[in-house]
Design a protein around this motif. Structure first.
Motif, mmCIF file in Angstrom:
data_model
loop_
_atom_site.group_PDB
_atom_site.id
_atom_site.type_symbol
_atom_site.label_atom_id
_atom_site.label_comp_id
_atom_site.label_asym_id
_atom_site.label_seq_id
_atom_site.Cartn_x
_atom_site.Cartn_y
_atom_site.Cartn_z
ATOM 1 N N ALA A 31 -0.307 2.309 2.332
ATOM 2 C CA ALA A 31 -0.613 1.479 1.176
ATOM 3 C C ALA A 31 -0.558 -0.001 1.500
ATOM 4 O O ALA A 31 0.025 -0.434 2.492
ATOM 5 N N ALA A 32 -1.192 -0.757 0.629
ATOM 6 C CA ALA A 32 -1.024 -2.206 0.593
ATOM 7 C C ALA A 32 -0.315 -2.528 -0.716
ATOM 8 O O ALA A 32 -0.700 -2.033 -1.776
ATOM 9 N N LEU A 33 0.719 -3.325 -0.621
ATOM 10 C CA LEU A 33 1.465 -3.747 -1.804
ATOM 11 C C LEU A 33 1.299 -5.245 -1.964
ATOM 12 O O LEU A 33 1.361 -5.990 -0.972
ATOM 13 N N GLY A 34 1.092 -5.671 -3.171
ATOM 14 C CA GLY A 34 0.867 -7.084 -3.398
ATOM 15 C C GLY A 34 1.601 -7.612 -4.613
ATOM 16 O O GLY A 34 1.990 -6.855 -5.511
ATOM 17 N N TRP A 35 1.835 -8.904 -4.601
ATOM 18 C CA TRP A 35 2.359 -9.637 -5.752
ATOM 19 C C TRP A 35 1.305 -10.645 -6.199
ATOM 20 O O TRP A 35 0.736 -11.366 -5.368
ATOM 21 N N PHE A 36 1.062 -10.660 -7.489
ATOM 22 C CA PHE A 36 0.196 -11.631 -8.121
ATOM 23 C C PHE A 36 0.992 -12.302 -9.233
ATOM 24 O O PHE A 36 2.018 -11.795 -9.668
ATOM 25 N N PHE A 94 3.274 -9.881 -11.209
ATOM 26 C CA PHE A 94 2.850 -8.492 -11.224
ATOM 27 C C PHE A 94 2.871 -7.924 -9.806
ATOM 28 O O PHE A 94 2.475 -8.602 -8.863
ATOM 29 N N CYS A 95 3.271 -6.664 -9.683
ATOM 30 C CA CYS A 95 3.113 -5.978 -8.408
ATOM 31 C C CYS A 95 1.931 -5.024 -8.505
ATOM 32 O O CYS A 95 1.581 -4.556 -9.596
ATOM 33 N N ALA A 96 1.320 -4.772 -7.361
ATOM 34 C CA ALA A 96 0.130 -3.931 -7.330
ATOM 35 C C ALA A 96 0.127 -3.073 -6.077
ATOM 36 O O ALA A 96 0.702 -3.461 -5.048
ATOM 37 N N TRP A 97 -0.571 -1.934 -6.170
ATOM 38 C CA TRP A 97 -0.628 -0.942 -5.078
ATOM 39 C C TRP A 97 -2.079 -0.605 -4.808
ATOM 40 O O TRP A 97 -2.857 -0.369 -5.748
ATOM 41 N N GLY A 98 -2.426 -0.570 -3.525
ATOM 42 C CA GLY A 98 -3.780 -0.202 -3.167
ATOM 43 C C GLY A 98 -3.818 0.675 -1.932
ATOM 44 O O GLY A 98 -2.872 0.666 -1.134
ATOM 45 N N TYR A 99 -4.907 1.400 -1.751
ATOM 46 C CA TYR A 99 -5.087 2.217 -0.544
ATOM 47 C C TYR A 99 -5.488 1.290 0.595
ATOM 48 O O TYR A 99 -6.563 0.688 0.573
ATOM 49 N N GLU A 110 -8.984 -5.260 -4.990
ATOM 50 C CA GLU A 110 -8.651 -4.363 -3.887
ATOM 51 C C GLU A 110 -7.523 -3.402 -4.245
ATOM 52 O O GLU A 110 -7.226 -2.478 -3.484
ATOM 53 N N TYR A 111 -6.879 -3.638 -5.373
ATOM 54 C CA TYR A 111 -5.731 -2.832 -5.777
ATOM 55 C C TYR A 111 -6.118 -1.829 -6.861
ATOM 56 O O TYR A 111 -6.969 -2.105 -7.712
ATOM 57 N N ASP A 112 -5.467 -0.680 -6.810
ATOM 58 C CA ASP A 112 -5.806 0.410 -7.716
ATOM 59 C C ASP A 112 -4.809 0.587 -8.855
ATOM 60 O O ASP A 112 -5.167 1.122 -9.909
#
Length: 124
Positions: A31-36, A94-99, A110-112
């Motif tokens: 996964a890719a994890l992100g903060w926005f 916000f946190c986000a998760w993507g493949y 890019e996040y799902d």
């Protein structure tokens, strides 16, 4: 995937805060994890991402050198350590998760999956 962010609050200028995001339903290894973040009246903007099993990271110019993103795969948790906070860091985070596909994951599309935000307020 369900994401739950926590740890926001009120902090003084120059202070530090660590926010967390727990993910359930998927592992972090692929996964890719992100903060926005999104401030009132502004668009959501990228803050930081951490990707794949190698844990490569990318930061927005505005936070590089002050913020650190990290993850604990055993706990399915991603962290954002924020130091030397400024008033302009005030926002809903916000946190986000993507493949993970090999990109830098700096754009929202890019996040799902997205979690509800946690408010960070920097005040004098």
């Amino acid at each position: 995937v369900q994401l739950q962010a926590s740890g926001g609050g009120l902090v003084q200028i120059g202070g530090s805060l660590r926010i967390s995001c727990v993910a359930s339903g998927r592992t972090f290894s692929s996964a890719a994890l992100g903060w926005f973040r999104q401030a009132p009246g502004k668009e959501r903007e990228f803050v930081a991402s951490i990707r794949g099993s190698g844990g490569s990271t990318t930061y927005a110019d505005s936070v590089r050198g002050r913020f650190t993103i990290s993850s604990d795969n055993a706990k399915n948790t991603v962290y954002l350590q924020m130091n030397n906070l400024k008033p302009e860091d005030t926002a809903l985070y916000f946190c986000a998760w993507g493949y993970y596909s090999g990109n830098y994951f700096t754009t929202a599309r890019e996040y799902d999956y997205w979690g509800k935000g946690t408010q960070v307020t920097v005040s004098s």
